[in-house]
Design a protein around this motif. Structure first.
Motif: not given
Length: 220
Positions: A136-162
Motif C-alpha cells: 500500500n504505497r499511500a500508507r507507506a508514504r504517510a508513515y515515511y512522512a511522519r517519520g521525516a517530520r520527527c527527524g528520522d534520516f531514513r524516513a527523510h530518504f524514503n519520503f524523498g523517493r516518493f
C-alpha cells in the motif's frame, strides 16, 4: 558513582552510559555492562535495553543476538519504545529464531504509538514492500512522512523517493539533503550507491529503449 554503588538504579544506568561513552571517565564497555546489568536487575527499562545493545553489538561481552532479544523483549514489555523498536527489528531479522514479520509489525506499531520516529519509517517499509500486510504505497508514504517530520534520516530518504516519483523534485532534494546530513557514514554510502545504480539503470534504458526493474530501496 557513590549513588550507583549504594544501589540507586537510575544512577547505575547513568554511570553505565558515562562509561560506555567515555564522558568524564575512561571509556569501558565492560564497566558499562556491569552497571547496566545492575540496573536491569530491578527492571529499569532503558537498562534492559542497553544490556540488549551490549549483547547485540559486542560491548563488554561476545556478540549474541539471541541474548540481545531476551533483553530487548524485557525492555519492550516494560513499555520502552526503544525496546519495542529493537525487539521488532530482531523479530524481522530472525535473531534467535525464525523471522516473525507479523509480530515485528505489531511491536513497531506499539513503538510508533509512543511517537518513536524510526518505527514510523519501518512501518512504511512494511507497507511499501508488502511485509505482513498488503502493499500500500499511500500508507507507506504517510508513515515515511511522519517519520521525516520527527527527524528520522531514513524516513527523510524514503519520503524523498516518493516525492520525486510525484514530480516534486525540489522537495525531494530537501529530504535527501537532510538524510545525507543526519545519516551515518554507512547510510550515506548506501545512498550514494542507490543513486549510482539508478543512474546506471537510466543509461541502460536509454541505450536499449527497454524498461528496467525498480532499484531496491535501501535497507532500513
Amino acid at each position: 558513582m557513590s549513588h550507583a554503588r549504594a544501589g540507586d538504579p537510575e544512577a547505575q544506568l547513568a554511570v553505565g552510559q558515562m562509561l560506555l561513552n567515555g564522558i568524564g571517565v575512561a571509556r569501558s564497555e565492560t564497566g558499562a555492562l556491569h552497571w547496566f546489568l545492575a540496573a536491569a536487575a530491578v527492571n529499569v527499562p532503558m537498562a534492559c535495553n542497553m544490556v540488549g545493545r551490549c549483547c547485540e553489538l559486542g560491548w563488554g561481552t561476545p556478540r549474541n543476538t539471541s541474548d540481545a532479544m531476551i533483553w530487548y523483549k524485557r525492555a519492550a514489555t516494560l513499555g520502552l519504545d526503544w525496546g519495542m523498536y529493537n525487539y521488532a527489528t530482531g523479530l524481522s531479522l530472525g535473531w534467535g529464531g525464525a523471522r516473525d514479520l507479523d509480530n515485528a509489525l505489531s511491536w513497531f506499531r506499539r513503538a510508533a504509538a509512543l511517537g518513536h520516529c524510526k518505527s514510523f519509517n519501518m512501518i512504511g517499509t512494511f507497507y511499501e514492500d508488502g511485509w505482513a500486510v498488503g502493499r500500500n504505497r499511500a500508507r507507506a508514504r504517510a508513515y515515511y512522512a511522519r517519520g521525516a517530520r520527527c527527524g528520522d534520516f531514513r524516513a527523510h530518504f524514503n519520503f524523498g523517493r516518493f516525492l520525486r516519483d510525484e514530480g516534486r523534485g525540489v522537495e525531494a532534494e530537501h529530504h535527501f539533503s537532510v538524510a545525507r546530513d543526519k545519516g551515518t557514514v554507512a547510510f550515506v554510502a548506501k545512498m550514494d550507491d542507490f543513486f549510482h545504480q539508478e543512474a546506471s539503470a537510466e543509461r541502460n534504458v536509454s541505450h536499449s529503449r527497454e524498461p528496467s526493474a525498480r532499484s531496491d530501496v535501501l535497507p532500513c
